[in-house]
Scaffold this active site. Structure first.
Site, PDB file in Angstrom:
ATOM      1  N   HIS A 210       0.804  -1.226   0.000  1.00 12.43           N
ATOM      2  CA  HIS A 210       0.000   0.000   0.000  1.00 12.43           C
ATOM      3  C   HIS A 210       0.834   1.272   0.000  1.00 12.43           C
ATOM      4  O   HIS A 210       0.290   2.362  -0.150  1.00 12.43           O
ATOM      5  CB  HIS A 210      -0.943   0.028   1.208  1.00 12.43           C
TER       6      HIS A 210
HETATM    7  C1  UD1 Z   1      -2.085   5.960   5.748  1.00 14.12           C
HETATM    8  C2  UD1 Z   1      -0.790   6.356   6.464  1.00 14.12           C
HETATM    9  C3  UD1 Z   1       0.209   5.213   6.372  1.00 14.12           C
HETATM   10  C4  UD1 Z   1      -0.381   3.917   6.856  1.00 14.12           C
HETATM   11  C5  UD1 Z   1      -1.654   3.642   6.076  1.00 14.12           C
HETATM   12  C6  UD1 Z   1      -2.315   2.358   6.498  1.00 14.12           C
HETATM   13  C7  UD1 Z   1      -0.145   8.727   6.374  1.00 14.12           C
HETATM   14  C8  UD1 Z   1       0.777   9.694   5.750  1.00 14.12           C
HETATM   15  N1  UD1 Z   1      -0.158   7.505   5.825  1.00 14.12           N
HETATM   16  O1  UD1 Z   1      -1.780   5.785   4.382  1.00 14.12           O
HETATM   17  O2  UD1 Z   1       1.324   5.529   7.189  1.00 14.12           O
HETATM   18  O3  UD1 Z   1       0.552   2.881   6.655  1.00 14.12           O
HETATM   19  O4  UD1 Z   1      -2.549   4.739   6.309  1.00 14.12           O
HETATM   20  O5  UD1 Z   1      -3.476   2.132   5.794  1.00 14.12           O
HETATM   21  O6  UD1 Z   1      -0.821   9.071   7.320  1.00 14.12           O
HETATM   22  N2  UD1 Z   1      -8.965   5.387   1.223  1.00 14.12           N
HETATM   23  C9  UD1 Z   1     -10.201   4.800   1.172  1.00 14.12           C
HETATM   24  N3  UD1 Z   1     -10.847   4.539   2.349  1.00 14.12           N
HETATM   25  C10 UD1 Z   1     -10.323   4.833   3.562  1.00 14.12           C
HETATM   26  C11 UD1 Z   1      -9.059   5.447   3.605  1.00 14.12           C
HETATM   27  C12 UD1 Z   1      -8.385   5.712   2.441  1.00 14.12           C
HETATM   28  O7  UD1 Z   1     -10.703   4.519   0.115  1.00 14.12           O
HETATM   29  O8  UD1 Z   1     -10.954   4.559   4.585  1.00 14.12           O
HETATM   30  C13 UD1 Z   1      -8.232   5.643  -0.047  1.00 14.12           C
HETATM   31  C14 UD1 Z   1      -8.451   7.021  -0.584  1.00 14.12           C
HETATM   32  O9  UD1 Z   1      -8.457   6.935  -1.949  1.00 14.12           O
HETATM   33  C15 UD1 Z   1      -7.229   7.766  -0.127  1.00 14.12           C
HETATM   34  C16 UD1 Z   1      -6.169   6.683  -0.185  1.00 14.12           C
HETATM   35  O10 UD1 Z   1      -6.864   5.497   0.204  1.00 14.12           O
HETATM   36  O11 UD1 Z   1      -6.940   8.850  -0.930  1.00 14.12           O
HETATM   37  C17 UD1 Z   1      -5.028   6.926   0.735  1.00 14.12           C
HETATM   38  O12 UD1 Z   1      -5.478   7.150   2.069  1.00 14.12           O
HETATM   39  P1  UD1 Z   1      -4.601   8.037   3.081  1.00 14.12           P
HETATM   40  O13 UD1 Z   1      -5.255   8.074   4.399  1.00 14.12           O
HETATM   41  O14 UD1 Z   1      -4.230   9.304   2.421  1.00 14.12           O
HETATM   42  O15 UD1 Z   1      -3.239   7.250   3.182  1.00 14.12           O
HETATM   43  P2  UD1 Z   1      -2.925   5.714   3.283  1.00 14.12           P
HETATM   44  O16 UD1 Z   1      -2.280   5.301   2.022  1.00 14.12           O
HETATM   45  O17 UD1 Z   1      -4.075   4.919   3.792  1.00 14.12           O
END
Ligand code: UD1
Length: 367
Positions: A210
């Site tokens: 991820h």
């Molecule tokens: C975040 C953390 C990372 C952790 C990861 C675990 C930061 C900088 N990163 O990254 O350290 O390892 O969580 O999962 O804080 N999305 C969904 N549903 C959700 C959440 C996210 O669809 O409930 C999708 C969205 O498209 C979003 C993307 O995932 O834009 C990324 O989510 P984001 O919270 O920005 O970062 P993670 O990659 O999850």
């Protein structure tokens, strides 16, 4: 003396298994009154409710519902929405875990108001500032009052950055508290796979990807998926997909690489499903930080698809091997695990299921 309010901040999936044992230990302490604050950084039910249930955590006292956004937007929104909650709290302390954007955002709000910040899982460093988490770690540690570390190497990192040794305490790994107390309830892999429409495999590899550095660029993502497909010719590969990863695979038109006989893509696994999968896997291939530690605690070989790790003890003492992103190297390492059973390792000091109790005992003494 009245009870101090401890605002326990969680935002994203990897925070929950760290906070659950801390919250329970705080609730049992006569000195503290914990309040659980969810920033809403993660919001999908399978990234949230499922984990709260599995971990026996209460529903959050407040949800800031910030959702996704650029790092700037997400961090700023958490800060704006967290401030009024902090203003309302009596004699507050802010407790943050890990390295996600919510960790930094709430620490920054608190410290500027003179509210003590406690950071659990402090001092880990990958040395790679292109990782958003690395920036969050460095800055959170600079502004935290009490820093609890999970492995002794973290002290050197912190002292090098000018942090007074008196602020640093070695308590062990709270995430492993959750692992130990829930392992007996882990869901058998056959059940998890049946729910996703797959037959139960015998031996299997488990893979999660991820990190932006692995999934955002199709030129990197494609060869990684191709390597997993090749491993699938020897052993089935179960892949719980993070929403970000699923979206990137679709956007890059790489779905075909998942539609292979021995590649078993499933949705994000719940905590108890993931424990069951990890505990029974022949090997794990991942870019997750937490999974490097959980596999070490379980004695399961882990191949980390990154060039660095902020958790060196998993390599020095545990079952972890850094294999980078080069397919040839990944395939050679996987073949070696399948042939030899892979690294065995030992359990690091204080990864014993009692870390949260140590943290709270020290908080009682110091705060
Ligand atoms: C975040 C953390 C990372 C952790 C990861 C675990 C930061 C900088 N990163 O990254 O350290 O390892 O969580 O999962 O804080 N999305 C969904 N549903 C959700 C959440 C996210 O669809 O409930 C999708 C969205 O498209 C979003 C993307 O995932 O834009 C990324 O989510 P984001 O919270 O920005 O970062 P993670 O990659 O999850």
């Amino acid at each position: 003396m009245g009870q101090r309010t401890v605002l326990c901040v969680v935002g994203a999936r990897p925070n929950y298994m760290k906070m659950a044992p801390l919250y329970a230990a705080l609730a049992a302490s006569p000195r503290f009154s914990p309040r659980l604050i969810h920033t809403g950084q993660h919001y999908d039910p399978e990234m949230n409710e499922a984990f709260f249930e599995d971990l026996g955590m209460p529903r959050p006292d407040a949800n800031l519902e910030v959702g996704s956004g650029s790092h700037a937007v997400q961090t700023a929104e958490v800060m704006k929405r967290f401030e009024p909650l902090l203003d309302e709290a009596t004699d507050p302390v802010v407790l943050v875990v890990g390295d996600v954007n919510s960790t930094l955002a709430c620490s920054l709000v608190a410290t500027k108001k003179g509210v003590p910040v406690v950071h659990v899982e402090a001092g880990l460093r990958s040395g790679d500032r292109s990782m958003p988490e690395e920036i969050n770690r460095i800055l959170t540690d600079q502004i935290s009052d009490l820093l609890f570390i999970t492995e002794r190497s973290a002290t050197e990192n912190l002292v090098r950055e000018g942090i007074a040794p008196a602020r640093i305490h070695f308590a062990g790994n709270v995430m492993i508290d959750s692992l130990r107390s829930n392992l007996a309830r882990a869901i058998p892999p056959a059940e998890t796979l049946a729910a996703a429409g797959f037959a139960a495999p015998g031996r299997f590899a488990l893979s999660t990807l991820h990190r932006p550095a692995n999934v955002d660029d199709p030129a990197i993502l494609r060869p990684l998926l191709e390597a997993l497909r090749t491993i699938g010719t020897d052993v089935p590969v179960i892949m719980p997909l993070h929403p970000r990863t699923r979206a990137r695979i679709q956007a890059a038109g790489l779905d075909g690489l998942l539609a292979q006989p021995n590649i078993l893509p499933i949705g994000p696994a719940s905590y108890l499903s993931m424990l069951g999968l990890m505990a029974s896997a022949t090997m794990v291939l991942t870019d997750s930080g937490g999974i490097q530690e959980e596999t070490t605690a379980l004695g399961v070989p882990c191949l980390t698809l990154r060039d660095n790790t902020e958790r060196p003890i998993t390599i020095a003492e545990g079952t972890n091997t850094l294999v980078g992103r080069e397919p040839a190297r990944i395939l050679a390492a996987a073949a070696d695990v399948l042939a030899t059973g892979g690294k065995r390792g030992r359990i690091p000091e204080y990864w014993d299921g009692h870390a949260a109790a140590r943290v709270v005992a020290m908080m009682e003494q110091i705060l």
